[in-house]
Design a protein around this motif. Sequence first.
Motif, PDB file in Angstrom:
ATOM      1  N   SER A  53       0.844  -1.202   0.000  1.00  0.00           N
ATOM      2  CA  SER A  53       0.000   0.000   0.000  1.00  0.00           C
ATOM      3  C   SER A  53       0.874   1.245   0.000  1.00  0.00           C
ATOM      4  CB  SER A  53      -0.918   0.016   1.218  1.00  0.00           C
ATOM      5  OG  SER A  53      -1.785  -1.092   1.202  1.00  0.00           O
ATOM      6  N   PRO A  54       0.623   2.180  -0.905  1.00  0.00           N
ATOM      7  CA  PRO A  54       1.452   3.393  -0.966  1.00  0.00           C
ATOM      8  C   PRO A  54       1.205   4.301   0.223  1.00  0.00           C
ATOM      9  CG  PRO A  54      -0.375   3.562  -2.506  1.00  0.00           C
ATOM     10  CD  PRO A  54      -0.418   2.167  -1.963  1.00  0.00           C
ATOM     11  N   VAL A  55       2.254   4.937   0.698  1.00  0.00           N
ATOM     12  CA  VAL A  55       2.159   5.935   1.762  1.00  0.00           C
ATOM     13  C   VAL A  55       2.796   7.207   1.219  1.00  0.00           C
ATOM     14  CG1 VAL A  55       2.702   6.494   4.156  1.00  0.00           C
ATOM     15  CG2 VAL A  55       2.361   4.102   3.477  1.00  0.00           C
ATOM     16  N   PRO A  56       2.027   8.043   0.533  1.00  0.00           N
ATOM     17  CA  PRO A  56       2.620   9.194  -0.154  1.00  0.00           C
ATOM     18  C   PRO A  56       3.068  10.306   0.772  1.00  0.00           C
ATOM     19  CG  PRO A  56       0.241   9.200  -0.382  1.00  0.00           C
ATOM     20  CD  PRO A  56       0.583   7.911   0.275  1.00  0.00           C
ATOM     21  N   PHE A  57       2.580  10.337   2.016  1.00  0.00           N
ATOM     22  CA  PHE A  57       2.907  11.443   2.913  1.00  0.00           C
ATOM     23  C   PHE A  57       3.420  10.894   4.240  1.00  0.00           C
ATOM     24  CE2 PHE A  57      -0.755  12.858   0.351  1.00  0.00           C
ATOM     25  CZ  PHE A  57      -0.119  13.845  -0.385  1.00  0.00           C
ATOM     26  N   ARG A  58       4.197  11.715   4.940  1.00  0.00           N
ATOM     27  CA  ARG A  58       4.608  11.411   6.299  1.00  0.00           C
ATOM     28  C   ARG A  58       3.459  11.817   7.219  1.00  0.00           C
ATOM     29  NH1 ARG A  58       8.439   8.377   5.203  1.00  0.00           N
ATOM     30  NH2 ARG A  58      10.630   8.839   5.584  1.00  0.00           N
ATOM     31  N   ILE A  59       2.825  10.827   7.878  1.00  0.00           N
ATOM     32  CA  ILE A  59       1.682  11.144   8.741  1.00  0.00           C
ATOM     33  C   ILE A  59       1.863  10.557  10.139  1.00  0.00           C
ATOM     34  CG2 ILE A  59      -0.018  11.450   6.905  1.00  0.00           C
ATOM     35  CD1 ILE A  59      -0.846   8.533   7.332  1.00  0.00           C
ATOM     36  N   PRO A  60       3.042  10.675  10.760  1.00  0.00           N
ATOM     37  CA  PRO A  60       3.193  10.108  12.103  1.00  0.00           C
ATOM     38  C   PRO A  60       2.408  10.908  13.129  1.00  0.00           C
ATOM     39  CG  PRO A  60       5.138  11.365  11.516  1.00  0.00           C
ATOM     40  CD  PRO A  60       4.277  11.331  10.301  1.00  0.00           C
ATOM     41  N   THR A  61       1.797  10.205  14.063  1.00  0.00           N
ATOM     42  CA  THR A  61       1.154  10.891  15.180  1.00  0.00           C
ATOM     43  C   THR A  61       2.227  11.317  16.170  1.00  0.00           C
ATOM     44  OG1 THR A  61       0.801   8.764  16.257  1.00  0.00           O
ATOM     45  CG2 THR A  61      -1.005   9.637  14.950  1.00  0.00           C
ATOM     46  N   THR A  62       2.070  12.491  16.710  1.00  0.00           N
ATOM     47  CA  THR A  62       3.088  13.052  17.608  1.00  0.00           C
ATOM     48  C   THR A  62       2.467  13.367  18.955  1.00  0.00           C
ATOM     49  OG1 THR A  62       2.643  15.285  16.755  1.00  0.00           O
ATOM     50  CG2 THR A  62       4.383  14.011  15.688  1.00  0.00           C
ATOM     51  N   GLY A  63       3.298  13.379  19.979  1.00  0.00           N
ATOM     52  CA  GLY A  63       2.807  13.665  21.317  1.00  0.00           C
ATOM     53  C   GLY A  63       3.728  14.556  22.098  1.00  0.00           C
ATOM     54  N   GLY A  64       4.469  15.413  21.409  1.00  0.00           N
ATOM     55  CA  GLY A  64       5.387  16.293  22.114  1.00  0.00           C
ATOM     56  C   GLY A  64       6.080  17.245  21.160  1.00  0.00           C
ATOM     57  N   GLN A  65       7.067  17.949  21.653  1.00  0.00           N
ATOM     58  CA  GLN A  65       7.795  18.952  20.888  1.00  0.00           C
ATOM     59  C   GLN A  65       8.640  18.287  19.798  1.00  0.00           C
ATOM     60  OE1 GLN A  65       7.893  22.414  20.915  1.00  0.00           O
ATOM     61  NE2 GLN A  65       9.210  22.094  19.129  1.00  0.00           N
ATOM     62  N   GLU A  66       8.471  18.748  18.552  1.00  0.00           N
ATOM     63  CA  GLU A  66       9.272  18.215  17.465  1.00  0.00           C
ATOM     64  C   GLU A  66      10.664  18.849  17.460  1.00  0.00           C
ATOM     65  OE1 GLU A  66       7.998  19.255  13.556  1.00  0.00           O
ATOM     66  OE2 GLU A  66       7.288  21.217  14.173  1.00  0.00           O
ATOM     67  N   ALA A  67      11.545  18.294  16.642  1.00  0.00           N
ATOM     68  CA  ALA A  67      12.902  18.830  16.534  1.00  0.00           C
ATOM     69  C   ALA A  67      12.854  20.234  15.949  1.00  0.00           C
ATOM     70  CB  ALA A  67      13.749  17.918  15.666  1.00  0.00           C
ATOM     71  N   SER A  68      13.474  21.185  16.644  1.00  0.00           N
ATOM     72  CA  SER A  68      13.430  22.585  16.209  1.00  0.00           C
ATOM     73  C   SER A  68      14.800  23.207  16.479  1.00  0.00           C
ATOM     74  CB  SER A  68      12.308  23.311  16.957  1.00  0.00           C
ATOM     75  OG  SER A  68      12.217  24.651  16.544  1.00  0.00           O
ATOM     76  N   LEU A  69      14.803  24.338  17.123  1.00  0.00           N
ATOM     77  CA  LEU A  69      16.058  24.997  17.463  1.00  0.00           C
ATOM     78  C   LEU A  69      16.803  24.222  18.541  1.00  0.00           C
ATOM     79  CD1 LEU A  69      14.728  28.668  17.511  1.00  0.00           C
ATOM     80  CD2 LEU A  69      15.899  27.475  15.650  1.00  0.00           C
ATOM     81  N   ASP A  70      18.109  24.436  18.605  1.00  0.00           N
ATOM     82  CA  ASP A  70      18.952  23.656  19.507  1.00  0.00           C
ATOM     83  C   ASP A  70      18.577  23.841  20.974  1.00  0.00           C
ATOM     84  OD1 ASP A  70      20.311  22.689  17.332  1.00  0.00           O
ATOM     85  OD2 ASP A  70      21.927  24.197  17.445  1.00  0.00           O
ATOM     86  N   PHE A  71      18.116  25.021  21.351  1.00  0.00           N
ATOM     87  CA  PHE A  71      17.835  25.282  22.755  1.00  0.00           C
ATOM     88  C   PHE A  71      16.415  24.848  23.147  1.00  0.00           C
ATOM     89  CE2 PHE A  71      16.815  29.107  20.381  1.00  0.00           C
ATOM     90  CZ  PHE A  71      15.539  29.409  20.821  1.00  0.00           C
TER      91      PHE A  71
END
Length: 339
Positions: A53-71
């Motif tokens: 089955s194709p998965v054309p998009f990234r659709i992970p469920t998240t439950g917290g702060q994603e990777a962003s700035l270093d601090f």
Amino acid sequence: MIAALAMVALIGCIAWAGAAGGLAFLFSVVLPYVAVAIFVVGVIRRMVYWAKSPVPFRIPTTGGQEASLDFIKQEKWDCPCTKGQTVVRMLLEVLTFRSLFRNTHAEVLLNDPVNKGPRVVYYSSKWLWVFALLFHYCFLVVFIRHFRFFLDPVPACITFIESLDGLMQVGVPRFMVSGGLLLVALLFLLTRRLVNERVRYISLLNDYFPLLLLIAIVATGICMRYFDKADIASIKVFIMGLVHLSPVSAAGLPSLFVVHLTFVCVLLLYFPFSKLMHMPGIFFSPTRNAPNDTRRVRHINPWNPPKQFFTYAEYEDEYREFMAEAGLPLEKQPEKAAE
């Protein structure tokens, strides 16, 4: 609930009547082979279908702060952005049911003294997580213990697990903790569906049937071990015959064993077509097995077919007369109107 209970009871009655009526070979030899074949083919077919089955998009469920700035601290296990973090997340999900542990219970307080009106209150609800974890791990232990019927000699690891399971040394034969806790966990999950109004409202036949079927399997197994006292040696000889594709006579097998085996076969037949397929299905879930890196990596859908683009000029040339009749603005008037 009533329909599922009636179905499980009917299966048990048919198996009991078949064992007493000389049809033990059908229920204890033919049915297991058919059930195992359908189980293996059905599970593989579903897994191949999910893998293709194709998965054309990234659709992970998240439950917290994603990777962003270093601090800014990232929640690596709840919002992974690398394959390594995703593997850890999958392990936590499979082994500890992390997403279920985060479950919260919502309740509406109609007469809240602070707000002087209705208010939604959220609080932790860990009972479902505890009993779900208890059920799955006890089921795993019981499943591993049953390999003593399929292997000769019995491996030391299975003997060790069995000795730990009966460490309390209560009763003759020894009381196995996993069997008792497994029945308690199943009864809790069933009671939750009956007592909780919201869960009962969304529960269907395919929610009650596997629960009642598992309860029937565990209950008949406990009865055979502690009350009916089935001859384990003769049962192992019979099962070893099935394993080596040289089944021995089913005559003399206890009727309760035939009922127990029939329930297990029905579970195997039902498994590939039910919600129980979440066991292998979690590894194919795009909400769990993909990192949340949509802002770091450009994802190009490899399944997009080539498209023939239609410019506005070509669109207007194709439908100019209809657009003129409808009074729509045109860049170029129809030839008849221009004359």
